[in-house]
Design an enzyme around this catalytic site. Structure first.
Site, mmCIF file in Angstrom:
data_model
loop_
_atom_site.group_PDB
_atom_site.id
_atom_site.type_symbol
_atom_site.label_atom_id
_atom_site.label_comp_id
_atom_site.label_asym_id
_atom_site.label_seq_id
_atom_site.Cartn_x
_atom_site.Cartn_y
_atom_site.Cartn_z
ATOM 1 N N HIS A 277 6.416 2.840 -5.654
ATOM 2 C CA HIS A 277 5.834 3.865 -5.037
ATOM 3 C C HIS A 277 6.446 4.260 -3.636
ATOM 4 C CE1 HIS A 277 2.615 2.098 -2.621
ATOM 5 N NE2 HIS A 277 2.665 1.060 -3.456
ATOM 6 N N ASP A 289 4.700 -3.260 0.693
ATOM 7 C CA ASP A 289 3.988 -2.233 -0.149
ATOM 8 C C ASP A 289 4.330 -0.965 0.244
ATOM 9 O OD1 ASP A 289 2.086 -1.058 -1.842
ATOM 10 O OD2 ASP A 289 0.388 -1.646 -0.741
ATOM 11 N N GLU A 323 0.732 6.675 -4.658
ATOM 12 C CA GLU A 323 -0.158 5.456 -5.507
ATOM 13 C C GLU A 323 -1.302 5.101 -4.745
ATOM 14 O OE1 GLU A 323 -1.483 1.458 -6.325
ATOM 15 O OE2 GLU A 323 -0.290 2.214 -4.463
ATOM 16 N N GLU A 324 -1.103 5.335 -3.337
ATOM 17 C CA GLU A 324 -2.129 4.479 -2.470
ATOM 18 C C GLU A 324 -3.381 5.339 -2.642
ATOM 19 O OE1 GLU A 324 -2.068 1.753 -1.526
ATOM 20 O OE2 GLU A 324 0.067 1.210 -1.030
ATOM 21 N N ASP A 351 5.599 -3.415 -7.519
ATOM 22 C CA ASP A 351 4.721 -2.964 -6.546
ATOM 23 C C ASP A 351 3.536 -4.226 -6.245
ATOM 24 O OD1 ASP A 351 3.226 -1.699 -4.705
ATOM 25 O OD2 ASP A 351 1.679 -0.826 -6.388
ATOM 26 N N HIS A 421 -1.442 -3.485 3.514
ATOM 27 C CA HIS A 421 -2.216 -2.408 4.041
ATOM 28 C C HIS A 421 -2.716 -2.538 5.438
ATOM 29 C CE1 HIS A 421 -3.918 -0.918 -0.404
ATOM 30 N NE2 HIS A 421 -2.617 -1.078 -0.166
#
Ligand SMILES: [Zn+2]
Length: 454
Positions: A277, A289, A323-324, A351, A421
């Site tokens: 992503h 990520d 995606e997030e 991912d 994140h």
């Protein structure tokens, strides 16, 4: 090695010749990627020049334009965009939080959760109730929760060897904590960051509000901050917690999945997807990520082309958007596939970070899994030992309804949640060889999927 030899001897002469030709090709794929891959430099550009790419942001749009151009430069047969509407949430000014314990004020690091509402502009200050889970919260009841901030402090289980299992066992607090707290009259929710590391980095991530409950602000607190708050509460249950955040949800924005493909020479209508992503959280650079997964996917196509391998089936690299905090790209991609009657035989997603490869998780029938697992002897020499039932990936998930077999690339998971994140998910955190080994693993699997189908 003994096992491999034994298996080799059991094969028929034809299968033996085939398997030996495959092992030669897979060696070539690894050699090409480990010697000539530009993927690390692509990742450098994506993370350091473009940077964070949250859906709807300028960074996300730049990443769409750049990956499209990058794939065009590789000379793939077709590069195109698929429009999707995405949520557009913005963090606003940097959050602020402190523990007020009598006269002592201790600042702690927090980050608003994606999708959360803001606090009033002056912030919120209230007493705190600490819970480990929703059951405990409900047992406290509205009487003890009303007007307070609920502090969800259940750590990820450190005894789980697969950290994704530990994550799955804790992330309900982040996703639904605010709504559960709000049902009982809480005014805010503070959630322990999803990591086993002890440090000062708050981990953001998406949350959602249940319908019919008041929207209260929610933020992640760093693990050190969580420990500090918990300790202070034991000493003084009447202390207060203050936090301020100014995030907001804007109207949905137009964005895109970016797709590049090499047309199949024999069965062009059968498609194999390899993807990651393109969007990322705003705190860091989205390196593990999921910049890693994006450049690895493009590298799969580049390497096949560089080696003159002409796939029988169509191979597509897909950079999914959103995606997030919404999965609109993944859902949209499957919708396009359905609408256009495209036949996707398999989809591979990366991912889980750009770390040392361990294997692939498979979502498919027992028969399909068995077929892929029979390739183990070809992949095990490269450290790919964990091939079997598992999970695919969020973005490719919606393809399952079309009968697509899903493969989730599985790198070593021990360090992923140190970065996930946070502000430290940056280019420097990714190792060049590990990233390339991941790309080579995916290319080897795609090569076998193309050659033999499922
Ligand atoms: Zn991701």
């Amino acid at each position: 090695m003994k096992k491999l030899l034994l298996l080799f001897c059991l094969l028929s002469p034809v299968a033996r010749a085939q398997s030996s030709a495959d092992s030669v090709t897979i060696r070539k794929i690894y050699n090409e990627i480990l010697s000539n891959s530009p993927s690390y430099e692509w990742l450098r550009y994506l993370t350091q020049q473009i940077g964070p790419r949250l859906s709807g942001s300028e960074g996300a749009q730049k990443a769409v334009d750049w990956t499209k151009q990058l794939m065009e430069k590789q000379g793939f047969d077709r590069v195109f965009l698929q429009e999707v509407m995405v949520p557009h949430w913005v963090r606003g000014a940097k959050e602020m939080a402190y523990i007020q314990n009598g006269k002592q004020k201790t600042t702690v690091p927090i980050a608003a959760l994606g999708g959360s509402v803001a606090t009033p502009s002056k912030g919120i200050e209230a007493q705190v109730v600490e819970v480990k889970n929703f059951q405990e919260l409900r047992e406290l009841g509205a009487e003890k929760v009303k007007g307070k901030i609920v502090f969800f402090n259940r750590p990820m289980d450190p005894t789980k060897l697969n950290t994704f299992e530990a994550y799955a066992g804790a992330v309900d607090q982040r996703g639904n904590g605010a709504s559960e707290a709000s049902r009982l009259g809480a005014v805010g929710a503070i959630i322990r960051s999803m990591t086993t590391a002890m440090d000062d980095n708050p981990h953001t991530g998406s949350m959602r509000y249940a319908t019919g409950v008041p929207l209260i602000p929610a933020a992640a607190i760093s693990t050190n901050g969580a420990e500090r708050l918990s300790k202070a509460l034991k000493e003084n249950p009447n202390l207060t917690f203050y936090f301020k955040q100014s995030c907001e949800s804007l109207p949905d924005a137009k964005s895109y999945n970016v797709v590049g493909e090499i047309k199949g020479s024999e069965k062009p209508d059968e498609i194999i997807v390899v993807g990651g992503h393109l969007d990322s959280w705003d705190l860091g650079q989205g390196a593990h990520d999921d910049g890693a997964g994006c450049v690895q996917s493009i590298e799969v196509l580049r390497a096949l082309k560089a080696l003159g391998i002409k796939p029988k089936r169509t191979i597509r690299a897909v950079m999914f958007m959103n995606e997030e905090n919404g999965l609109r790209g993944g859902v949209g991609y499957a919708d396009y596939a359905k609408k256009n009657n495209e036949k996707h035989i398999a989809a591979v997603e990366s991912d889980n970070g750009g770390f040392t490869p361990r294997g692939f998780g498979i979502v498919g029938t027992a028969e399909q899994r068995a077929k892929a697992m029979a390739w183990k002897p070809l992949l095990a020499p490269y450290g790919l030992h964990e091939i079997g039932a598992g999970s695919g990936g969020a973005d490719i998930g919606p393809l399952a309804q079309l009968g697509t077999v899903l493969f989730g690339f599985k790198p070593d998971s021990q360090r992923y949640f140190d970065f996930h994140h946070t502000g430290i998910d940056r280019f420097e955190g990714v190792n060049k060889r590990e990233l390339e080994l991941g790309a080579a693993s995916m290319a080897a699997l795609v090569y076998l999927l193309d050659r033999y189908g499922l």
